[in-house]
Design a protein around this motif. Structure first.
Motif, PDB file in Angstrom:
ATOM      1  N   GLU A   1       7.256  -3.632   0.352  1.00  0.00           N
ATOM      2  CA  GLU A   1       7.125  -2.287   0.909  1.00  0.00           C
ATOM      3  C   GLU A   1       5.668  -1.865   0.756  1.00  0.00           C
ATOM      4  OE1 GLU A   1       8.691   2.037  -0.445  1.00  0.00           O
ATOM      5  OE2 GLU A   1      10.272   0.668   0.208  1.00  0.00           O
ATOM      6  N   GLY A   2       5.096  -1.313   1.820  1.00  0.00           N
ATOM      7  CA  GLY A   2       3.690  -0.949   1.745  1.00  0.00           C
ATOM      8  C   GLY A   2       3.317   0.144   2.719  1.00  0.00           C
ATOM      9  N   LEU A   3       2.141   0.698   2.493  1.00  0.00           N
ATOM     10  CA  LEU A   3       1.634   1.795   3.305  1.00  0.00           C
ATOM     11  C   LEU A   3       1.095   1.277   4.632  1.00  0.00           C
ATOM     12  CD1 LEU A   3       0.916   4.895   3.236  1.00  0.00           C
ATOM     13  CD2 LEU A   3      -1.369   4.173   2.493  1.00  0.00           C
TER      14      LEU A   3
ATOM     15  N   ARG B   1       0.344   8.321   8.144  1.00  0.00           N
ATOM     16  CA  ARG B   1       0.647   7.321   7.129  1.00  0.00           C
ATOM     17  C   ARG B   1       2.155   7.248   6.889  1.00  0.00           C
ATOM     18  NH1 ARG B   1      -2.872   7.778   1.906  1.00  0.00           N
ATOM     19  NH2 ARG B   1      -1.247   9.299   1.410  1.00  0.00           N
ATOM     20  N   SER B   2       2.613   6.041   6.577  1.00  0.00           N
ATOM     21  CA  SER B   2       4.050   5.856   6.363  1.00  0.00           C
ATOM     22  C   SER B   2       4.278   4.664   5.444  1.00  0.00           C
ATOM     23  CB  SER B   2       4.740   5.628   7.708  1.00  0.00           C
ATOM     24  OG  SER B   2       6.125   5.413   7.553  1.00  0.00           O
ATOM     25  N   MET B   3       5.268   4.755   4.571  1.00  0.00           N
ATOM     26  CA  MET B   3       5.671   3.622   3.737  1.00  0.00           C
ATOM     27  C   MET B   3       6.744   2.833   4.482  1.00  0.00           C
ATOM     28  SD  MET B   3       3.910   3.451   0.964  1.00  0.00           S
ATOM     29  CE  MET B   3       4.915   2.311   0.006  1.00  0.00           C
ATOM     30  N   GLU B   4       6.518   1.520   4.633  1.00  0.00           N
ATOM     31  CA  GLU B   4       7.411   0.706   5.446  1.00  0.00           C
ATOM     32  C   GLU B   4       7.873  -0.545   4.712  1.00  0.00           C
ATOM     33  OE1 GLU B   4       8.548   1.929   8.009  1.00  0.00           O
ATOM     34  OE2 GLU B   4       7.099   3.461   8.602  1.00  0.00           O
TER      35      GLU B   4
ATOM     36  N   ASP C   1      -2.317  -2.062   7.480  1.00  0.00           N
ATOM     37  CA  ASP C   1      -1.978  -1.801   6.092  1.00  0.00           C
ATOM     38  C   ASP C   1      -3.246  -1.420   5.330  1.00  0.00           C
ATOM     39  OD1 ASP C   1      -3.383  -4.138   5.533  1.00  0.00           O
ATOM     40  OD2 ASP C   1      -1.631  -5.280   4.865  1.00  0.00           O
TER      41      ASP C   1
END
Length: 280
Positions: free
Chosen positions: A158-160, A177-180, A207
């Motif tokens: 999981e990463g930005l 920005r979103s954490m995916e 990323d």
């Protein structure tokens, strides 16, 4: 034409989809109960209908059938095409054909994980002229790898992700920005990225290390591909903003279709899939 049983969504009380204009989405992939993103699809469709009033009539298209359905015009009759994870696909050619139809016909398109990889591969071969471009998962010995093994696996990662300002990605995410969440081992080789952008593809999400995570096609009604898997967001009861954005685009296309030849579309599609539909 034989297909896997499609997923059915429960209609909303007040559907956004106009009467006679139900949005039909092709789910291209080799459906498996062992692929989590596939098992999430019924939940997402139900949530889109009940929470957002976005009713999608979904048909699963195995990649082995996709090339033929692209050639005979069946795929072009859909309001959206989603190439789902689950690579290596049974048919690379089928996955690429589905991407190409959506791109050339202006059909709302989403490619996630393997769908992202094959969207870039199709663009490289068909638009950039890189006919030898290959995917390492399908052809590990190829000389010209467009999609290569990642230096670090993203399985379970999981990463930005940062979306470029003013991009479709930013609009769909509703944020910069979103954490995916990811589940992949392959990504685009950096040396080929200049060719993709020179021919019009926009690499609109990265990323924290600057690696490409989202691609889109300016001028297309809705063409978005993500290396991450938005279908794994949360528990499936609140669709990821990108999944919702695809549904909105599909419903808008269905509304335009309903104003024209919707009855002919419905009859043609029903005849194509006669006997193959069931809920689940």
């Amino acid at each position: 034409m034989t297909t896997a049983a499609p997923t059915a969504a429960t209609p909303a009380t007040t559907p956004t989809t106009p009467a006679g204009g139900i949005a039909r989405i092709a789910l291209v992939g080799d459906r498996s109960p062992h692929v989590k993103s596939h098992t999430r699809v019924p939940l997402l469709l139900d949530a889109l209908a009940s929470r957002d009033g976005l009713v999608l009539d979904a048909y699963w298209i195995p990649t082995a059938d996709a090339a033929a359905q692209a050639a005979d015009g069946t795929l072009a009759r859909f309001d959206a095409v989603w190439v789902l994870p689950g690579s290596p696909y049974a048919s690379e050619a089928g996955a690429l054909a589905a991407v190409r139809v959506a791109r050339e016909e202006g059909i709302p398109f989403l490619g996630t994980c393997g769908g992202f990889q094959h969207a870039l591969l199709e663009y490289a071969r068909s638009v950039c002229g890189l006919t030898g471009a290959a995917h390492a998962e399908n052809d590990p010995g190829a000389e010209d790898l467009l999609i290569a093994p990642l230096a670090c696996s993203l399985v379970g990662h999981e990463g930005l992700v940062r979306a470029e300002p003013g991009s479709l990605a930013e609009s769909a995410l509703g944020a910069e920005r979103s954490m995916e969440r990811y589940h992949c081992n392959y990504g685009p080789a950096p040396r080929h990225l200049p060719a993709l952008t020179a021919h019009g593809l926009r690499l609109s999400g990265h990323d924290e290390d600057g690696q490409v995570r989202i691609a889109e096609l300016p001028g297309h009604p809705f063409f978005l591909a993500t290396l991450f898997q938005p279908e794994l967001h949360g528990d499936g009861t609140r669709p990821h903003p990108i999944v919702r954005a695809l549904a909105v685009a599909a419903v808008a296309r269905a509304a335009r279709r309903a104003e024209g030849s919707g009855d002919r579309f419905a009859a043609a599609l029903a005849a194509t899939f006669a006997g193959s539909r069931s809920a689940g």
